[in-house]
Write an enzyme that holds these catalytic residues in place. Sequence first.
Site, PDB file in Angstrom:
ATOM      1  N   GLU A  15       0.820  -1.216   0.000  1.00 27.50           N
ATOM      2  CA  GLU A  15       0.000   0.000   0.000  1.00 27.50           C
ATOM      3  C   GLU A  15       0.851   1.263   0.000  1.00 27.50           C
ATOM      4  O   GLU A  15       1.936   1.294   0.574  1.00 27.50           O
ATOM      5  CB  GLU A  15      -0.904   0.017   1.247  1.00 27.50           C
ATOM      6  CG  GLU A  15      -1.973  -1.048   1.189  1.00 27.50           C
ATOM      7  CD  GLU A  15      -2.824  -1.143   2.451  1.00 27.50           C
ATOM      8  OE1 GLU A  15      -3.988  -1.517   2.338  1.00 27.50           O
ATOM      9  OE2 GLU A  15      -2.321  -0.852   3.549  1.00 27.50           O
ATOM     10  N   CYS A  61       3.167   8.688   1.016  1.00 28.19           N
ATOM     11  CA  CYS A  61       3.741   7.808   2.038  1.00 28.19           C
ATOM     12  C   CYS A  61       3.934   6.438   1.390  1.00 28.19           C
ATOM     13  O   CYS A  61       2.968   5.830   0.936  1.00 28.19           O
ATOM     14  CB  CYS A  61       2.748   7.743   3.195  1.00 28.19           C
ATOM     15  SG  CYS A  61       3.212   6.588   4.485  1.00 28.19           S
ATOM     16  N   CYS A 113       6.546  -6.516   7.957  1.00 23.44           N
ATOM     17  CA  CYS A 113       7.654  -5.950   8.727  1.00 23.44           C
ATOM     18  C   CYS A 113       8.067  -6.952   9.794  1.00 23.44           C
ATOM     19  O   CYS A 113       7.214  -7.595  10.411  1.00 23.44           O
ATOM     20  CB  CYS A 113       7.231  -4.638   9.380  1.00 23.44           C
ATOM     21  SG  CYS A 113       8.593  -3.830  10.262  1.00 23.44           S
ATOM     22  N   CYS A 134       6.670  -4.315  16.419  1.00 25.64           N
ATOM     23  CA  CYS A 134       6.255  -3.320  17.411  1.00 25.64           C
ATOM     24  C   CYS A 134       4.827  -3.650  17.857  1.00 25.64           C
ATOM     25  O   CYS A 134       3.970  -3.989  17.027  1.00 25.64           O
ATOM     26  CB  CYS A 134       6.322  -1.913  16.821  1.00 25.64           C
ATOM     27  SG  CYS A 134       7.980  -1.518  16.257  1.00 25.64           S
ATOM     28  N   CYS A 167       1.551  -1.857  16.340  1.00 25.93           N
ATOM     29  CA  CYS A 167       1.489  -1.602  14.887  1.00 25.93           C
ATOM     30  C   CYS A 167       0.890  -2.794  14.144  1.00 25.93           C
ATOM     31  O   CYS A 167       1.347  -3.926  14.295  1.00 25.93           O
ATOM     32  CB  CYS A 167       2.901  -1.323  14.370  1.00 25.93           C
ATOM     33  SG  CYS A 167       2.988  -1.154  12.578  1.00 25.93           S
ATOM     34  N   CYS A 210      -1.416   5.943  10.148  1.00 25.64           N
ATOM     35  CA  CYS A 210      -0.182   5.345  10.659  1.00 25.64           C
ATOM     36  C   CYS A 210      -0.466   4.037  11.362  1.00 25.64           C
ATOM     37  O   CYS A 210      -1.329   3.974  12.235  1.00 25.64           O
ATOM     38  CB  CYS A 210       0.473   6.254  11.703  1.00 25.64           C
ATOM     39  SG  CYS A 210       0.979   7.819  11.077  1.00 25.64           S
TER      40      CYS A 210
HETATM   41  N1  SAH Z   1       9.029   1.098  10.200  1.00 20.72           N
HETATM   42  C1  SAH Z   1       9.256   2.491  10.144  1.00 20.72           C
HETATM   43  C2  SAH Z   1       8.437   3.135   9.079  1.00 20.72           C
HETATM   44  C3  SAH Z   1       6.941   2.962   9.252  1.00 20.72           C
HETATM   45  S1  SAH Z   1       6.373   4.418   9.918  1.00 20.72           S
HETATM   46  C4  SAH Z   1       9.044   3.125  11.493  1.00 20.72           C
HETATM   47  O1  SAH Z   1       8.513   2.443  12.369  1.00 20.72           O
HETATM   48  O2  SAH Z   1       9.459   4.257  11.669  1.00 20.72           O
HETATM   49  C5  SAH Z   1       4.995   3.930  10.758  1.00 20.72           C
HETATM   50  C6  SAH Z   1       4.722   4.970  11.829  1.00 20.72           C
HETATM   51  O3  SAH Z   1       3.441   4.687  12.360  1.00 20.72           O
HETATM   52  C7  SAH Z   1       5.704   4.857  12.994  1.00 20.72           C
HETATM   53  O4  SAH Z   1       6.090   6.139  13.434  1.00 20.72           O
HETATM   54  C8  SAH Z   1       4.905   4.163  14.065  1.00 20.72           C
HETATM   55  O5  SAH Z   1       5.360   4.524  15.347  1.00 20.72           O
HETATM   56  C9  SAH Z   1       3.498   4.630  13.758  1.00 20.72           C
HETATM   57  N2  SAH Z   1       2.485   3.695  14.180  1.00 20.72           N
HETATM   58  C10 SAH Z   1       2.552   2.348  14.128  1.00 20.72           C
HETATM   59  N3  SAH Z   1       1.399   1.817  14.629  1.00 20.72           N
HETATM   60  C11 SAH Z   1       0.611   2.845  14.991  1.00 20.72           C
HETATM   61  C12 SAH Z   1      -0.684   2.953  15.546  1.00 20.72           C
HETATM   62  N4  SAH Z   1      -1.407   1.874  15.836  1.00 20.72           N
HETATM   63  N5  SAH Z   1      -1.192   4.192  15.762  1.00 20.72           N
HETATM   64  C13 SAH Z   1      -0.482   5.287  15.449  1.00 20.72           C
HETATM   65  N6  SAH Z   1       0.743   5.257  14.919  1.00 20.72           N
HETATM   66  C14 SAH Z   1       1.294   4.046  14.698  1.00 20.72           C
HETATM   67 FE1  SF4 Z   2       7.593  -2.185  11.536  1.00 22.47          FE
HETATM   68 FE2  SF4 Z   2       5.353  -1.011  12.385  1.00 22.47          FE
HETATM   69 FE3  SF4 Z   2       7.476  -1.157  13.993  1.00 22.47          FE
HETATM   70 FE4  SF4 Z   2       7.552   0.484  11.871  1.00 22.47          FE
HETATM   71  S1  SF4 Z   2       6.194   0.657  13.625  1.00 22.47           S
HETATM   72  S2  SF4 Z   2       9.153  -0.951  12.546  1.00 22.47           S
HETATM   73  S3  SF4 Z   2       6.320  -0.718  10.400  1.00 22.47           S
HETATM   74  S4  SF4 Z   2       6.311  -2.920  13.205  1.00 22.47           S
END
Ligand code: SAH
Ligand code: SF4
Length: 351
Positions: free
Chosen positions: A93, A106, A113, A117, A120, A336
């Site tokens: 996406e 974006c 991934c 985390c 996420c 995000c």
């Molecule tokens: N993997 C990289 C790039 C993806 S950015 C990274 O983690 O930086 C994805 C962004 O979305 C990150 O800043 C992460 O902290 C945020 N994110 C992930 N899950 C989220 C959620 N459930 N609600 C809001 N932000 C979230």
């Molecule tokens: Fe991967 Fe989501 Fe963590 Fe970014 S925030 S490193 S996309 S698991």
Amino acid sequence: MTNQTDIKDFTHERLISWLRDREIASYRAAQILKWVYLRQAEDFEGMSDLGKALRELLSSHFAIPRLEKIALQRSADGTRKYLFRLRDGNLVESVLIPERDHHTLCISSQVGCAQGCRFCLTGKGGFIRNLTQGEIISQVRDVKQELGGSARLSNIVFMGMGEPLANYENVANAVTLIGNGGHGLAFSHRKMTVSTAGIVPRIPELGWQTKVGLAISLNAADNPTRDMLMPINRKHPLEKLMAACRRYPLAPRERITFEYVLIKGINDSPDHARRLARLLRPVRAKINLIPLNEHDRSDFRRPEESVIQEFREILVRHHYTAIIRHSKGQDISAACGQLRAHGETKIFQKT
Ligand code: SAH
Ligand code: SF4
């Protein structure tokens, strides 16, 4: 299609050496790439400043494929989410976000991934594979073509699916071509931002090699909380991450963006805000506070609005620029952390 190579998987240098092996002058490489990127060519036949023999040679080895757009969803706030099918059937996406006078795209760097985390959704699905250089560039090339002259696409953020620094080489090569003004897509390097969860050893390289903006998904200002939220922190703890940030090369007025997802009862107290202010003091920082986007794969909740406001005010009192980013496109799961590219979860509007 065929087993031809995607020419977007070649760097300028690699194309030069491919041509040289066939005794073709190296200046042809820039001419070819100009067609691919600046003129958005679909094939080699129309490359009118190349001889017929060269055009045929290129056609027999290379293709210039577009991503297969299988769905486009539009949010009430104007955000658009593209769902693309890759040549091997995987889905990915990209999200186009309208700002006042331009658009930000974006883009994704991996299918899934591996970082896991806990908040996420992309992380919940696990890791499938890295995107190729060509697939990364195609997200920008194809959306730019679709927008045509009608809307300015000026900012590119690597904040879609995947961890860009875990696919370093392809991301760095893609950035180089997206940013090249002579034969690439001519985006300013300062308008590109790579966001990382903190693959620390790659951060210095990213700085000197690509000169892009850096965003760090921080989400906690102490190791125990960050260890719990983001497993990567156990490998590369905060001290190491902050040391790399301090050394990151920045242009005169540029700052590093720190993203901080606010999660109820986990990282949202006034104490957490003060700890964050202290941690970032040695760095030129701006802070994006992202109230958690809730989803059904985690029990975490978003804090009350008043808690979010208070958190921000503490940072402002400590002289930080802190912006609350109420993610756009939530109604189409484009916000995000909501990207997962399953394709079957919503009613898609075919285009
Ligand atoms: N993997 C990289 C790039 C993806 S950015 C990274 O983690 O930086 C994805 C962004 O979305 C990150 O800043 C992460 O902290 C945020 N994110 C992930 N899950 C989220 C959620 N459930 N609600 C809001 N932000 C979230
Ligand atoms: Fe991967 Fe989501 Fe963590 Fe970014 S925030 S490193 S996309 S698991």
